[in-house]
Write a protein that holds these residues in place. Structure first.
Motif, PDB file in Angstrom:
ATOM      1  N   ALA A 105       0.858  -1.177   0.000  1.00  0.00           N
ATOM      2  CA  ALA A 105       0.000   0.000   0.000  1.00  0.00           C
ATOM      3  C   ALA A 105       0.895   1.227   0.000  1.00  0.00           C
ATOM      4  CB  ALA A 105      -0.921   0.012   1.216  1.00  0.00           C
ATOM      5  N   ASP A 106       0.368   2.320  -0.538  1.00  0.00           N
ATOM      6  CA  ASP A 106       1.157   3.555  -0.547  1.00  0.00           C
ATOM      7  C   ASP A 106       1.278   4.127   0.853  1.00  0.00           C
ATOM      8  OD1 ASP A 106       1.588   3.330  -3.169  1.00  0.00           O
ATOM      9  OD2 ASP A 106       0.243   4.928  -3.822  1.00  0.00           O
ATOM     10  N   ALA A 152       1.480   1.796  20.221  1.00  0.00           N
ATOM     11  CA  ALA A 152       1.533   3.206  19.872  1.00  0.00           C
ATOM     12  C   ALA A 152       0.127   3.735  19.681  1.00  0.00           C
ATOM     13  CB  ALA A 152       2.340   3.412  18.581  1.00  0.00           C
ATOM     14  N   ARG A 153      -0.062   5.002  20.051  1.00  0.00           N
ATOM     15  CA  ARG A 153      -1.372   5.613  19.840  1.00  0.00           C
ATOM     16  C   ARG A 153      -1.642   5.772  18.355  1.00  0.00           C
ATOM     17  NH1 ARG A 153      -5.291   5.246  22.695  1.00  0.00           N
ATOM     18  NH2 ARG A 153      -4.104   5.848  24.533  1.00  0.00           N
ATOM     19  N   ARG A 154      -0.600   6.187  17.630  1.00  0.00           N
ATOM     20  CA  ARG A 154      -0.748   6.312  16.183  1.00  0.00           C
ATOM     21  C   ARG A 154       0.421   5.604  15.502  1.00  0.00           C
ATOM     22  NH1 ARG A 154      -4.758   9.024  14.600  1.00  0.00           N
ATOM     23  NH2 ARG A 154      -4.090   8.514  12.496  1.00  0.00           N
ATOM     24  N   LEU A 155       0.157   5.008  14.383  1.00  0.00           N
ATOM     25  CA  LEU A 155       1.210   4.384  13.577  1.00  0.00           C
ATOM     26  C   LEU A 155       0.940   4.722  12.119  1.00  0.00           C
ATOM     27  CD1 LEU A 155       3.530   2.426  12.958  1.00  0.00           C
ATOM     28  CD2 LEU A 155       1.881   0.555  13.033  1.00  0.00           C
ATOM     29  N   ASP A 156       1.896   5.452  11.518  1.00  0.00           N
ATOM     30  CA  ASP A 156       1.762   5.789  10.095  1.00  0.00           C
ATOM     31  C   ASP A 156       2.898   5.117   9.341  1.00  0.00           C
ATOM     32  OD1 ASP A 156      -0.284   7.316  10.907  1.00  0.00           O
ATOM     33  OD2 ASP A 156       0.709   9.254  10.636  1.00  0.00           O
ATOM     34  N   ILE A 157       2.589   4.483   8.264  1.00  0.00           N
ATOM     35  CA  ILE A 157       3.607   3.826   7.447  1.00  0.00           C
ATOM     36  C   ILE A 157       3.422   4.253   6.001  1.00  0.00           C
ATOM     37  CG2 ILE A 157       4.761   1.650   6.932  1.00  0.00           C
ATOM     38  CD1 ILE A 157       3.219   0.318   9.113  1.00  0.00           C
ATOM     39  N   ASP A 158       4.529   4.672   5.367  1.00  0.00           N
ATOM     40  CA  ASP A 158       4.490   4.978   3.939  1.00  0.00           C
ATOM     41  C   ASP A 158       5.176   3.861   3.175  1.00  0.00           C
ATOM     42  OD1 ASP A 158       3.212   7.306   4.415  1.00  0.00           O
ATOM     43  OD2 ASP A 158       5.037   8.519   4.530  1.00  0.00           O
ATOM     44  N   ASP A 159       4.722   3.637   1.973  1.00  0.00           N
ATOM     45  CA  ASP A 159       5.272   2.586   1.105  1.00  0.00           C
ATOM     46  C   ASP A 159       5.344   1.252   1.846  1.00  0.00           C
ATOM     47  OD1 ASP A 159       5.556   4.233  -1.047  1.00  0.00           O
ATOM     48  OD2 ASP A 159       7.555   4.900  -0.455  1.00  0.00           O
ATOM     49  N   VAL A 160       4.205   0.837   2.333  1.00  0.00           N
ATOM     50  CA  VAL A 160       4.150  -0.408   3.099  1.00  0.00           C
ATOM     51  C   VAL A 160       4.335  -1.583   2.158  1.00  0.00           C
ATOM     52  CG1 VAL A 160       2.877  -1.583   4.891  1.00  0.00           C
ATOM     53  CG2 VAL A 160       2.231   0.728   4.235  1.00  0.00           C
ATOM     54  N   LYS A 161       5.148  -2.517   2.599  1.00  0.00           N
ATOM     55  CA  LYS A 161       5.183  -3.798   1.917  1.00  0.00           C
ATOM     56  C   LYS A 161       5.241  -4.875   2.992  1.00  0.00           C
ATOM     57  CE  LYS A 161       7.272  -6.576  -1.595  1.00  0.00           C
ATOM     58  NZ  LYS A 161       8.305  -6.799  -2.581  1.00  0.00           N
ATOM     59  N   VAL A 162       4.273  -5.735   2.990  1.00  0.00           N
ATOM     60  CA  VAL A 162       4.112  -6.695   4.063  1.00  0.00           C
ATOM     61  C   VAL A 162       4.084  -8.097   3.471  1.00  0.00           C
ATOM     62  CG1 VAL A 162       2.425  -7.603   5.689  1.00  0.00           C
ATOM     63  CG2 VAL A 162       2.849  -5.169   5.609  1.00  0.00           C
ATOM     64  N   ARG A 163       4.828  -8.975   4.106  1.00  0.00           N
ATOM     65  CA  ARG A 163       4.639 -10.392   3.793  1.00  0.00           C
ATOM     66  C   ARG A 163       3.978 -11.013   5.004  1.00  0.00           C
ATOM     67  NH1 ARG A 163       9.072 -13.243   0.353  1.00  0.00           N
ATOM     68  NH2 ARG A 163       9.871 -13.820   2.390  1.00  0.00           N
ATOM     69  N   ALA A 164       2.830 -11.590   4.798  1.00  0.00           N
ATOM     70  CA  ALA A 164       2.014 -12.013   5.936  1.00  0.00           C
ATOM     71  C   ALA A 164       1.565 -13.452   5.783  1.00  0.00           C
ATOM     72  CB  ALA A 164       0.789 -11.109   6.050  1.00  0.00           C
ATOM     73  N   TRP A 165       1.305 -14.068   6.925  1.00  0.00           N
ATOM     74  CA  TRP A 165       0.701 -15.398   6.925  1.00  0.00           C
ATOM     75  C   TRP A 165      -0.809 -15.287   6.920  1.00  0.00           C
ATOM     76  CZ3 TRP A 165       3.415 -19.642   6.052  1.00  0.00           C
ATOM     77  CH2 TRP A 165       4.789 -19.642   6.330  1.00  0.00           C
ATOM     78  N   SER A 166      -1.311 -14.313   7.629  1.00  0.00           N
ATOM     79  CA  SER A 166      -2.764 -14.187   7.664  1.00  0.00           C
ATOM     80  C   SER A 166      -3.139 -12.760   8.004  1.00  0.00           C
ATOM     81  CB  SER A 166      -3.376 -15.141   8.683  1.00  0.00           C
ATOM     82  OG  SER A 166      -3.133 -14.660   9.991  1.00  0.00           O
TER      83      SER A 166
END
Lengths: 201, 130
Positions: free
Chosen positions: A57-58, A164-178
């Motif tokens: 995600a962006d 964290a109260r807030r978490l912002d991520i730019d250019d997210v790339k995630v490898r996930a199991w679920s």
């Protein structure tokens, strides 16, 4: 059935009836596929996702985010995961892809949302293998015992945790199991299945 | 194999050595192939079966159902229409319940096999019922 009704002839296929039944069947099949993929109401079970999938995600804007280490247990394998739980998350330009080996070779299932349409998720829980991106925490506490965190399943006492109260991520790339979520709204989304391995970049 | 039905009837199981001519072979083959394909996905990687929960179980149940339908179809061709409808329904169910109908392959095989079975005409033997 008795006599008369049928002419005595050899057994065989009635091709007109086949055309009729085949057409009806294919229409029903198309409807089933459409209904299954279009609505989230019918869960689609994938038994074969014994591998990770990729989500990109962006941007991700999250509120009340919790992360800790845990183990996702299988039968033989237990794989370590980083659980990321976000109470309220908004993502833009989401792309999710999973590559599966089938008897016909690799197949990629991709879900994309429309450009500039945001995705909204509540009570999102991700079992991570890897996450890349530019992270910004606000009001963060790191090193907290995982069992004392505000949220998240399978939190073990003594495990590392942070929130964290807030978490912002730019250019997210995630490898996930679920990925699990209470609600997951994908506006203007498209789901496609293609032969070959085409994970989200 | 138990052969309990009366010895000579159009619907009796084909005895050893007799061919399967006059039986809906293509339909049965398609339905069996659909079942095999659906079962292959979870069974191809048995270590992941329990981990994957209801998906694998329902895949196997639908695959088993399709295999049963294809066997019944061969041995009781008079029941072809019921078998056809059952095969088609199982195929449709495989979409939400069994890995997208085995990534649509098993689903299409089952629907086409079901249609073929439904279209099977097995006339009563000459002279009608005794």
């Amino acid at each position: 059935m008795a006599g008369g009704r049928h002419r005595t002839e050899k057994p065989g296929t009635d091709w007109r009836r086949f055309a009729l039944a085949g057409t009806v069947g294919l229409v029903l099949a198309g409807g089933t596929v459409a209904a299954t993929t279009a609505t989230a109401a019918v869960p689609v079970y994938f038994a074969v996702s014994g591998s990770t999938f990729t989500v990109t995600a962006d941007t991700l804007r999250g509120r009340d985010a919790v992360q800790y280490a845990s183990v996702a247990s299988g039968t033989d394998e237990k794989h370590p995961v980083a659980v990321a739980s976000i109470a309220d998350a908004t993502l833009t330009n989401l792309c999710q892809s999973s590559v599966t080996r089938t008897p016909l070779g690799a197949v990629t299932l991709t879900i994309r949302t429309g450009e500039n349409r945001s995705v909204h998720a509540r009570d999102l829980v991700i079992d991570l293998q890897r996450l890349d991106g530019d992270l910004r925490f606000k009001q963060v506490r790191m090193g907290q015992d995982a069992s004392t965190l505000g949220a998240g399943p399978r939190a073990q006492q003594g495990a590392y945790g942070q929130q964290a109260r807030r978490l912002d991520i730019d250019d997210v790339k995630v490898r996930a199991w679920s990925v699990a979520a209470a609600t997951f709204e994908l506006a203007d989304a498209s789901m496609s299945i293609r032969p070959g391995a085409h994970p989200c970049a | 194999m138990r052969v309990t039905s009366p010895p000579v009837r159009a619907t009796s199981p084909p005895a050893a050595g007799r061919t399967l001519r006059g039986r809906p072979l293509p339909a049965a083959a398609l339905l069996a192939a659909a079942g095999a394909e659906l079962a292959y996905l979870p069974l191809g990687r048995p270590t992941l079966l329990a981990l994957q929960g209801p998906g694998a179980t329902s895949s196997l149940m639908i695959a088993g159902g399709l295999l049963c339908v294809s066997v019944v179809l061969l041995y009781r061709p008079r029941r072809a229409r019921v078998c056809g409808v059952a095969g088609m329904l199982l195929g449709l169910l495989s979409c939400p319940l069994a890995n997208f109908g085995g990534f649509l392959v098993g689903m299409l095989l089952a629907v086409l096999g079901g249609a073929l079975a439904f279209a099977w005409r097995h006339p009563a033997p000459a002279g009608g019922t005794p």
